[in-house]
Design a protein around this motif. Structure first.
Motif, PDB file in Angstrom:
ATOM      1  N   ASP A  87      54.016  48.780  34.406  1.00 49.88           N
ATOM      2  CA  ASP A  87      53.408  48.449  33.129  1.00 49.88           C
ATOM      3  C   ASP A  87      54.491  48.178  32.083  1.00 49.88           C
ATOM      4  OD1 ASP A  87      51.396  47.927  31.376  1.00 49.88           O
ATOM      5  OD2 ASP A  87      50.440  49.893  31.541  1.00 49.88           O
ATOM      6  N   PHE A  88      54.096  47.473  31.013  1.00 54.02           N
ATOM      7  CA  PHE A  88      54.897  47.328  29.803  1.00 54.02           C
ATOM      8  C   PHE A  88      54.165  48.050  28.682  1.00 54.02           C
ATOM      9  CE2 PHE A  88      56.211  43.694  32.312  1.00 54.02           C
ATOM     10  CZ  PHE A  88      57.591  43.674  32.124  1.00 54.02           C
ATOM     11  N   GLU A  89      54.918  48.795  27.864  1.00 53.39           N
ATOM     12  CA  GLU A  89      54.277  49.614  26.851  1.00 53.39           C
ATOM     13  C   GLU A  89      55.067  49.629  25.554  1.00 53.39           C
ATOM     14  OE1 GLU A  89      51.393  50.909  27.251  1.00 53.39           O
ATOM     15  OE2 GLU A  89      51.216  50.592  29.417  1.00 53.39           O
ATOM     16  N   VAL A  90      54.361  49.855  24.447  1.00 54.03           N
ATOM     17  CA  VAL A  90      55.004  50.134  23.175  1.00 54.03           C
ATOM     18  C   VAL A  90      55.484  51.585  23.186  1.00 54.03           C
ATOM     19  CG1 VAL A  90      54.667  50.355  20.680  1.00 54.03           C
ATOM     20  CG2 VAL A  90      53.622  48.445  21.941  1.00 54.03           C
ATOM     21  N   LEU A  91      56.701  51.815  22.739  1.00 53.34           N
ATOM     22  CA  LEU A  91      57.308  53.144  22.748  1.00 53.34           C
ATOM     23  C   LEU A  91      57.626  53.574  21.323  1.00 53.34           C
ATOM     24  CD1 LEU A  91      58.686  55.495  24.322  1.00 53.34           C
ATOM     25  CD2 LEU A  91      60.776  54.119  24.290  1.00 53.34           C
ATOM     26  N   VAL A  92      57.191  54.780  20.946  1.00 57.72           N
ATOM     27  CA  VAL A  92      57.468  55.325  19.617  1.00 57.72           C
ATOM     28  C   VAL A  92      58.090  56.712  19.765  1.00 57.72           C
ATOM     29  CG1 VAL A  92      56.493  56.042  17.405  1.00 57.72           C
ATOM     30  CG2 VAL A  92      55.555  54.051  18.586  1.00 57.72           C
ATOM     31  N   ASN A  93      59.251  56.915  19.171  1.00 58.93           N
ATOM     32  CA  ASN A  93      59.920  58.214  19.132  1.00 58.93           C
ATOM     33  C   ASN A  93      60.223  58.580  17.688  1.00 58.93           C
ATOM     34  OD1 ASN A  93      60.043  58.385  21.951  1.00 58.93           O
ATOM     35  ND2 ASN A  93      62.021  57.362  22.034  1.00 58.93           N
ATOM     36  N   GLY A  94      60.249  59.864  17.387  1.00 63.99           N
ATOM     37  CA  GLY A  94      60.619  60.275  16.045  1.00 63.99           C
ATOM     38  C   GLY A  94      60.657  61.781  15.901  1.00 63.99           C
ATOM     39  N   SER A  95      61.234  62.237  14.810  1.00 67.02           N
ATOM     40  CA  SER A  95      61.303  63.667  14.522  1.00 67.02           C
ATOM     41  C   SER A  95      61.423  63.868  13.016  1.00 67.02           C
ATOM     42  CB  SER A  95      62.501  64.309  15.227  1.00 67.02           C
ATOM     43  OG  SER A  95      62.552  65.709  14.984  1.00 67.02           O
ATOM     44  N   TYR A  96      60.712  64.870  12.513  1.00 70.96           N
ATOM     45  CA  TYR A  96      60.832  65.232  11.102  1.00 70.96           C
ATOM     46  C   TYR A  96      61.004  66.746  11.009  1.00 70.96           C
ATOM     47  CZ  TYR A  96      59.940  65.818   6.132  1.00 70.96           C
ATOM     48  OH  TYR A  96      60.077  66.151   4.818  1.00 70.96           O
ATOM     49  N   ASN A  97      62.009  67.187  10.265  1.00 69.43           N
ATOM     50  CA  ASN A  97      62.341  68.599  10.142  1.00 69.43           C
ATOM     51  C   ASN A  97      62.420  68.987   8.669  1.00 69.43           C
ATOM     52  OD1 ASN A  97      63.470  69.274  13.135  1.00 69.43           O
ATOM     53  ND2 ASN A  97      64.067  67.207  12.513  1.00 69.43           N
ATOM     54  N   TRP A  98      61.817  70.146   8.352  1.00 66.41           N
ATOM     55  CA  TRP A  98      61.815  70.633   6.970  1.00 66.41           C
ATOM     56  C   TRP A  98      61.801  72.154   6.973  1.00 66.41           C
ATOM     57  CZ3 TRP A  98      57.990  73.321   4.099  1.00 66.41           C
ATOM     58  CH2 TRP A  98      58.243  73.419   2.720  1.00 66.41           C
ATOM     59  N   ARG A  99      62.911  72.759   6.525  1.00 67.30           N
ATOM     60  CA  ARG A  99      63.034  74.204   6.375  1.00 67.30           C
ATOM     61  C   ARG A  99      62.615  74.960   7.637  1.00 67.30           C
ATOM     62  NH1 ARG A  99      61.194  75.532   0.095  1.00 67.30           N
ATOM     63  NH2 ARG A  99      62.677  74.077  -0.875  1.00 67.30           N
ATOM     64  N   GLY A 100      63.039  74.474   8.759  1.00 66.34           N
ATOM     65  CA  GLY A 100      62.747  75.132  10.029  1.00 66.34           C
ATOM     66  C   GLY A 100      61.513  74.613  10.734  1.00 66.34           C
ATOM     67  N   PHE A 101      60.586  74.019  10.004  1.00 63.38           N
ATOM     68  CA  PHE A 101      59.404  73.420  10.622  1.00 63.38           C
ATOM     69  C   PHE A 101      59.747  72.019  11.134  1.00 63.38           C
ATOM     70  CE2 PHE A 101      57.740  76.502   7.602  1.00 63.38           C
ATOM     71  CZ  PHE A 101      56.751  77.137   8.337  1.00 63.38           C
ATOM     72  N   PHE A 102      59.135  71.620  12.233  1.00 61.45           N
ATOM     73  CA  PHE A 102      59.447  70.296  12.760  1.00 61.45           C
ATOM     74  C   PHE A 102      58.239  69.693  13.481  1.00 61.45           C
ATOM     75  CE2 PHE A 102      60.708  73.369  16.020  1.00 61.45           C
ATOM     76  CZ  PHE A 102      60.095  72.868  17.162  1.00 61.45           C
ATOM     77  N   ILE A 103      58.246  68.370  13.525  1.00 60.31           N
ATOM     78  CA  ILE A 103      57.304  67.586  14.322  1.00 60.31           C
ATOM     79  C   ILE A 103      58.128  66.644  15.183  1.00 60.31           C
ATOM     80  CG2 ILE A 103      55.389  65.954  14.313  1.00 60.31           C
ATOM     81  CD1 ILE A 103      54.684  66.914  11.517  1.00 60.31           C
ATOM     82  N   ASP A 104      57.958  66.709  16.484  1.00 68.47           N
ATOM     83  CA  ASP A 104      58.657  65.823  17.412  1.00 68.47           C
ATOM     84  C   ASP A 104      57.657  64.875  18.058  1.00 68.47           C
ATOM     85  OD1 ASP A 104      61.134  66.898  16.936  1.00 68.47           O
ATOM     86  OD2 ASP A 104      61.065  68.298  18.632  1.00 68.47           O
ATOM     87  N   LEU A 105      57.947  63.612  18.002  1.00 67.58           N
ATOM     88  CA  LEU A 105      57.145  62.579  18.642  1.00 67.58           C
ATOM     89  C   LEU A 105      58.060  61.886  19.644  1.00 67.58           C
ATOM     90  CD1 LEU A 105      54.426  60.964  18.606  1.00 67.58           C
ATOM     91  CD2 LEU A 105      55.530  59.432  16.960  1.00 67.58           C
ATOM     92  N   TYR A 106      57.781  62.083  20.947  1.00 69.65           N
ATOM     93  CA  TYR A 106      58.686  61.575  21.969  1.00 69.65           C
ATOM     94  C   TYR A 106      57.870  60.872  23.035  1.00 69.65           C
ATOM     95  CZ  TYR A 106      62.996  61.437  24.669  1.00 69.65           C
ATOM     96  OH  TYR A 106      64.104  61.010  25.343  1.00 69.65           O
TER      97      TYR A 106
END
Length: 278
Positions: A68-87
């Motif tokens: 398959d061919f796919e759209v790929l999105v990665n990212g990370s946001y960190n704030w005062r120890g809290f984080f969201i990882d998108l991998y």
């Protein structure tokens, strides 16, 4: 986040471990980017195009091969120890967490991970009459250590939704090697999913068997092995090329679920991607 591809790969690896790839996500990112342990968290976002091919079990394909061919999105946001990882290159690409402890060689995160893609008749007409399987939200912790250039990660989570009330755990070790602008990495892991988690997604109750063509089946706990090797090359300041090969195998598996159209006790894939980093 990979869309159709996430469905294909996760179904191929469902008997091999629900959580391993998500746990590997931040290790893989740090190894690919040659990040020093205990460095400040990186906020980033990237989007790209990926191609993948491999073999694996599936609920919807009667052929073990997929591409398959796919759209790929990665990212990370960190704030005062809290984080969201998108991998997007992981099975469960979204991780919420809090870094509760940091030392010279160890860190500990509290993590919240949606996992398992859910399943019902909207996936395939074969599942009309099967109770819908919902996404599990796993709450737990992961400890990450750094020793002589190696990264070790230990993790355990439990489903807090009550859908499966299952538990998963994993052990992962990884290392990278830099050659000029090429960054190579490798990872090995063991993952465990208990009987409740596996039976919720792969089991067929007597009631479901009575109203469908599936035979009754009780899922058992699964111990699996995973391996990954890859290379990352920065084309310029904004564009990054990656290539990755992955393999997973059930070491202790009694998962011959009738829900599978194609059933294997191992899965493998090769993928390449080009991403733009903001």
């Amino acid at each position: 986040m990979k869309f159709n591809l996430a469905k294909q790969v996760s179904l191929a690896l469902v008997t091999l471990g629900f959580a391993t790839s998500s746990i590997a996500a931040d290790i893989s990112h740090s190894l690919r980017n040659n990040t020093e342990f205990n460095s400040a968290p990186e906020n980033y976002f990237e989007i790209g195009l990926a191609a993948i091919a491999g073999k694996g079990s599936s609920f919807t394909r009667d052929d073990e091969d997929f591409s398959d061919f796919e759209v790929l999105v990665n990212g990370s946001y960190n704030w005062r120890g809290f984080f969201i990882d998108l991998y997007g290159e992981s099975h469960t690409p979204l991780v919420f967490g809090y870094n509760a402890y940091d030392s010279k060689n160890w860190s500990f995160d509290v993590v919240l991970i949606p996992t398992g893609n859910g399943m019902g008749e909207e996936l395939d007409d074969r599942f009309i009459g099967i109770n819908e399987r919902h996404v599990s939200v796993m709450l737990g912790g992961r400890a990450t250590g750094y020793f002589a250039g190696n990264t070790l990660q230990l993790s355990m989570q439990h489903d807090i939704t009550g859908n499966s009330s299952g538990t998963s755990a994993s052990v992962l070790v990884g290392r990278n090697w830099q050659y000029r602008n090429w960054n190579f990495h490798g990872m090995l892991g063991l993952n465990y999913n208990d009987e409740k988690l596996v039976d919720y997604y792969l089991g067929v109750s007597e009631e479901e068997a009575a109203r469908t063509d599936f035979t009754a089946f009780t899922g058992k706990s699964v111990l699996g092995f995973t391996a990954e090797a890859g290379v990352t090359y920065p084309i310029n300041e904004d564009w990054v090329f990656r290539a990755t090969t992955r393999y997973g195998s059930a070491i202790d598996n009694d998962s011959d679920s009738p829900l599978f159209l194609t059933d294997r006790d191992n899965a493998m894939s090769v993928s390449t991607s080009i991403s733009y980093v903001f």
